[in-house]
Design an enzyme around this catalytic site. Structure first.
Site, mmCIF file in Angstrom:
data_model
loop_
_atom_site.group_PDB
_atom_site.id
_atom_site.type_symbol
_atom_site.label_atom_id
_atom_site.label_comp_id
_atom_site.label_asym_id
_atom_site.label_seq_id
_atom_site.Cartn_x
_atom_site.Cartn_y
_atom_site.Cartn_z
ATOM 1 N N CYS A 1 -2.829 0.152 14.834
ATOM 2 C CA CYS A 1 -3.782 0.609 13.814
ATOM 3 C C CYS A 1 -4.947 -0.383 13.673
ATOM 4 O O CYS A 1 -4.731 -1.603 13.628
ATOM 5 C CB CYS A 1 -3.069 0.762 12.473
ATOM 6 S SG CYS A 1 -4.144 1.417 11.162
ATOM 7 N N THR B 1 0.816 -1.222 0.000
ATOM 8 C CA THR B 1 0.000 0.000 0.000
ATOM 9 C C THR B 1 0.849 1.272 0.000
ATOM 10 O O THR B 1 0.346 2.354 -0.310
ATOM 11 C CB THR B 1 -0.910 0.028 1.236
ATOM 12 O OG1 THR B 1 -0.110 0.058 2.426
ATOM 13 C CG2 THR B 1 -1.826 -1.182 1.264
ATOM 14 N N CYS C 1 -0.619 6.690 7.506
ATOM 15 C CA CYS C 1 -1.980 6.151 7.479
ATOM 16 C C CYS C 1 -2.976 7.208 7.924
ATOM 17 O O CYS C 1 -2.718 7.973 8.865
ATOM 18 C CB CYS C 1 -2.043 4.929 8.401
ATOM 19 S SG CYS C 1 -3.697 4.245 8.618
ATOM 20 N N CYS D 1 -4.822 5.656 11.635
ATOM 21 C CA CYS D 1 -4.171 5.692 12.960
ATOM 22 C C CYS D 1 -3.298 6.928 13.153
ATOM 23 O O CYS D 1 -2.773 7.139 14.249
ATOM 24 C CB CYS D 1 -3.332 4.433 13.179
ATOM 25 S SG CYS D 1 -1.910 4.263 12.068
ATOM 26 N N ARG E 1 3.843 6.635 3.137
ATOM 27 C CA ARG E 1 2.943 7.725 3.499
ATOM 28 C C ARG E 1 2.236 7.394 4.804
ATOM 29 O O ARG E 1 1.939 6.216 5.078
ATOM 30 C CB ARG E 1 1.886 7.959 2.412
ATOM 31 C CG ARG E 1 2.450 8.160 1.021
ATOM 32 C CD ARG E 1 1.335 8.476 0.014
ATOM 33 N NE ARG E 1 0.237 7.512 0.065
ATOM 34 C CZ ARG E 1 0.235 6.342 -0.542
ATOM 35 N NH1 ARG E 1 1.294 5.933 -1.225
ATOM 36 N NH2 ARG E 1 -0.820 5.532 -0.464
ATOM 37 N N CYS F 1 2.045 2.701 9.489
ATOM 38 C CA CYS F 1 1.035 2.748 10.558
ATOM 39 C C CYS F 1 1.674 2.530 11.930
ATOM 40 O O CYS F 1 2.796 2.041 12.053
ATOM 41 C CB CYS F 1 -0.012 1.642 10.369
ATOM 42 S SG CYS F 1 -0.868 1.636 8.796
#
Length: 367
Positions: free
Chosen positions: A41, A33, A68, A71, A66, A37
């Protein structure tokens, strides 16, 4: 890195269990993805082969992940739920307001959700925090010379008996029993991590604890015994000094504390506390490392007991001790505070080590 992280298999188990022990200390980047996190999370868990673990959000960003949006790993955990800031801001605007679950619901928040969120983040409910804050208003009013009835009204308590009972549950004695000619004085200190009680003589700080500390009443009773009950309300110079230094610590201006301390413990316990104070801000140790440092590698349990007996929070930094595997371990002020203290101290990691400040082992007579 703030700590040496355990192996990836341990961290992956923590991710599957949403284990908060490493929250703020370890983060997971998910290759499929491109998102990173917290280990807590609530999103669906990725496969083991798609996970890479990092010690900080900065390391995740540098690896191209990047943050999340569920969370919010770039923000402190307490900011992740909108009810927290909204209710804390309302409490700050009117500390004497008598909050109820109905008042919480009137703000558009489900009381059950608020109870769960606050309990998870702060170790106590919002209503408990609000009651504690009202009690603090009364405490400060009496320290300024107000009578008990005036302090009761300042705290928003409906009856004098309710105020006296709440006060006694906190300090172990009713406000009317506090001495005017006190050898020690108790002062209420507010911090970003919750209210604290500081007890000092004219020359040294003897106690600094968060109010929820279960051992607080026992610690105060021990000081009362040492001073034959001569504990009053108010602020001697060491309490004023530590209040200033705590403000500077939390705002990134001070990595060390210079307030003179008075120890109350065995010679071994005092040696442990001195060793804790030599751990630089932003660094951590294990119980085994402290025992080895003291030349007593077999005394790991004794070191742990001394760590738990510390009654001067933050200045004697028992929060800098982690489990052998790098996980957060027991802390009298609550694990959530321990995590946040370590996060605050990240900024101090590269500063020179703190110097040791004076301490004494007995109550100074006539101080």
């Amino acid at each position: 890195m703030l700590i040496d992280l355990p192996d990836d298999d341990t961290l992956y188990r923590a991710l599957l269990d949403r284990d908060a022990a490493f929250d703020g200390q370890a983060f997971v980047g998910v290759r499929t993805t491109g998102i990173f996190c917290r280990l807590t999370c609530p999103a669906r868990k990725p496969k083991r082969e798609n996970c890479t673990f990092y010690p900080s959000p900065a390391a995740c960003l540098q690896a191209g992940f990047r943050p999340c949006k569920r969370c919010h790993p770039m923000r402190p955990a307490a900011d992740a739920d909108p009810c927290i800031n909204a209710l804390l801001e309302a409490l700050e605007a009117d500390p004497a307001y008598r909050w109820t679950e109905g008042a919480v619901a009137a703000r558009g928040f489900a009381p059950s959700t608020v109870r769960r969120v606050f309990k998870r983040q702060f170790g106590m409910t919002f209503l408990e925090i609000a009651r504690q804050r009202r009690l603090g208003e009364g405490f400060l009013a009496m320290a300024d010379g107000d009578k008990v009835i005036e302090a009761q009204h300042a705290a928003g308590f409906a009856s004098a008996s309710a105020f006296r009972d709440a006060f006694a549950r906190l300090l172990g004695r009713a406000p009317g029993h506090m001495q005017d000619d006190a050898l020690l004085r108790a002062h209420w200190i507010r911090s970003p991590l919750g209210d604290m009680v500081a007890i000092s003589s004219r020359t040294h700080l003897h106690l600094l604890e968060f109010l929820e500390r279960k051992a607080l009443k026992t610690e105060i009773a021990r000081l009362e015994k040492d001073t034959r009950g001569r504990i009053g309300l108010g602020r001697f110079e060491p309490s004023a000094q530590v209040q200033v230094e705590l403000n500077e610590f939390f705002t990134g201006k001070r990595a060390q504390f210079d307030t003179p301390l008075a120890y109350s413990g065995s010679g071994f316990a005092q040696a442990v506390w001195d060793a804790l104070r030599r751990i630089p801000a932003g660094h951590t140790r294990s119980y085994a490392q402290l025992a080895a440092q003291l030349g007593r590698p077999e005394a790991v349990r004794a070191v742990a007991r001394a760590n738990g007996a510390n009654q001067i929070a933050l200045l004697v930094p028992c929060h800098r001790v982690l489990g052998a595997d790098g996980a957060l371990t027991g802390y009298g002020g609550g694990l959530w505070r321990k995590q946040k203290l370590l996060e605050v101290e990240r900024q101090y990691r590269d500063q020179p080590p703190v110097r040791s400040c004076a301490s004494i082992s007995a109550l100074p007579s006539g101080s």
